[in-house]
Motif scaffolding. Structure first.
Motif, PDB file in Angstrom:
ATOM      1  N   MET A  97      -2.134  -2.472  -0.844  1.00  0.00           N
ATOM      2  CA  MET A  97      -1.895  -2.766  -2.241  1.00  0.00           C
ATOM      3  C   MET A  97      -2.891  -1.986  -3.082  1.00  0.00           C
ATOM      4  O   MET A  97      -3.982  -1.681  -2.641  1.00  0.00           O
ATOM      5  CB  MET A  97      -1.987  -4.276  -2.488  1.00  0.00           C
ATOM      6  CG  MET A  97      -3.378  -4.860  -2.488  1.00  0.00           C
ATOM      7  SD  MET A  97      -3.326  -6.635  -2.757  1.00  0.00           S
ATOM      8  CE  MET A  97      -4.782  -7.099  -1.862  1.00  0.00           C
TER       9      MET A  97
ATOM     10  N   ASP B 145      -6.802   1.639  -2.735  1.00  0.00           N
ATOM     11  CA  ASP B 145      -5.763   1.009  -1.937  1.00  0.00           C
ATOM     12  C   ASP B 145      -6.415   0.228  -0.810  1.00  0.00           C
ATOM     13  O   ASP B 145      -7.273   0.762  -0.098  1.00  0.00           O
ATOM     14  CB  ASP B 145      -4.822   2.062  -1.333  1.00  0.00           C
ATOM     15  CG  ASP B 145      -3.901   2.662  -2.370  1.00  0.00           C
ATOM     16  OD1 ASP B 145      -3.354   1.895  -3.178  1.00  0.00           O
ATOM     17  OD2 ASP B 145      -3.732   3.902  -2.372  1.00  0.00           O
TER      18      ASP B 145
ATOM     19  N   GLU C 199      -2.909  -5.586   2.543  1.00  0.00           N
ATOM     20  CA  GLU C 199      -2.575  -6.928   2.042  1.00  0.00           C
ATOM     21  C   GLU C 199      -3.525  -7.973   2.619  1.00  0.00           C
ATOM     22  O   GLU C 199      -3.766  -9.004   2.008  1.00  0.00           O
ATOM     23  CB  GLU C 199      -1.128  -7.287   2.408  1.00  0.00           C
ATOM     24  CG  GLU C 199      -0.091  -6.395   1.757  1.00  0.00           C
ATOM     25  CD  GLU C 199       0.087  -6.675   0.275  1.00  0.00           C
ATOM     26  OE1 GLU C 199      -0.105  -7.824  -0.147  1.00  0.00           O
ATOM     27  OE2 GLU C 199       0.419  -5.726  -0.457  1.00  0.00           O
TER      28      GLU C 199
ATOM     29  N   GLU D  73      -1.236  -6.924  -5.809  1.00  0.00           N
ATOM     30  CA  GLU D  73      -0.857  -5.578  -6.245  1.00  0.00           C
ATOM     31  C   GLU D  73      -1.152  -5.410  -7.730  1.00  0.00           C
ATOM     32  O   GLU D  73      -0.826  -6.279  -8.536  1.00  0.00           O
ATOM     33  CB  GLU D  73       0.629  -5.345  -5.963  1.00  0.00           C
ATOM     34  CG  GLU D  73       1.115  -3.962  -6.291  1.00  0.00           C
ATOM     35  CD  GLU D  73       0.630  -2.889  -5.317  1.00  0.00           C
ATOM     36  OE1 GLU D  73       0.530  -1.733  -5.737  1.00  0.00           O
ATOM     37  OE2 GLU D  73       0.344  -3.213  -4.148  1.00  0.00           O
TER      38      GLU D  73
END
Length: 175
Positions: free
Chosen positions: A1, A16, A19, A70
């Motif tokens: 995410m 990034d 999750e 996100e």
């Protein structure tokens, strides 16, 4: 995410993470970007209504359990090097941290005094660089404001001269 991290200096880091990433994993990614040890990083998460500081004992928690998802927005602050206690540094958590410049001997107080002094100077230089950057931004803002004032003054002079010329032309026509 993808998570957006806003540094106190006003710059952003888009990073990034998986999750299932933990707070510590996120801090480690950020530490590489900002070139500081993980022990100096302070994260603040949540929106305006639920904003809160991520405590050090929450480093093993998953980001999603803290409400980070996100496109979340996280704020990053830094601890002053003097506030990072010997205990935190000697826990061994950051022994593999490439950003940590102080040796374990220096941390324990048995090491080379020059290394301890170098680490202190490095931290002070980082802090001074951040202060200088902030002052440069303030000076730039002041310069921009001065330039706008000069432009306004120049426009005002032009308008006054124009008005004077019109008045003189009117007076000549009347005579």
């Amino acid at each position: 995410m993808k998570v957006s991290v806003e540094i106190i200096t006003g710059t952003f880091i888009d990073t990034d993470v998986s999750e299932d990433a933990t707070v510590k994993e996120m801090k480690e990614k950020i530490a590489v970007e900002v070139k500081l040890p993980v022990t100096r990083l302070i994260l603040v998460i949540g929106d305006e209504e639920t904003r809160r500081l991520v405590m050090e004992d929450e480093d093993d928690m998953m980001l999603r359990d803290l409400g980070v998802g996100e496109d979340s927005h996280i704020y990053l602050f830094f601890k002053h090097p003097d506030l990072v206690s010997k205990e935190e540094r000697s826990k061994g958590e950051d022994d593999d941290d490439p950003m940590e410049e102080v040796s374990s001997e220096a941390e324990s107080g048995r090491g080379n005094e020059e290394e301890v002094e170098k680490a202190k100077i490095d931290g002070e230089e980082e802090d001074q660089a951040m202060k200088d950057e902030e002052e440069d931004r303030d000076v730039k803002v002041d310069e921009d404001e001065e330039e706008k004032e000069k432009e306004k003054d120049g426009e005002a002079k032009y308008v006054k001269e124009e008005a004077r010329e019109v008045e003189e032309a009117d007076n000549k026509q009347e005579n």
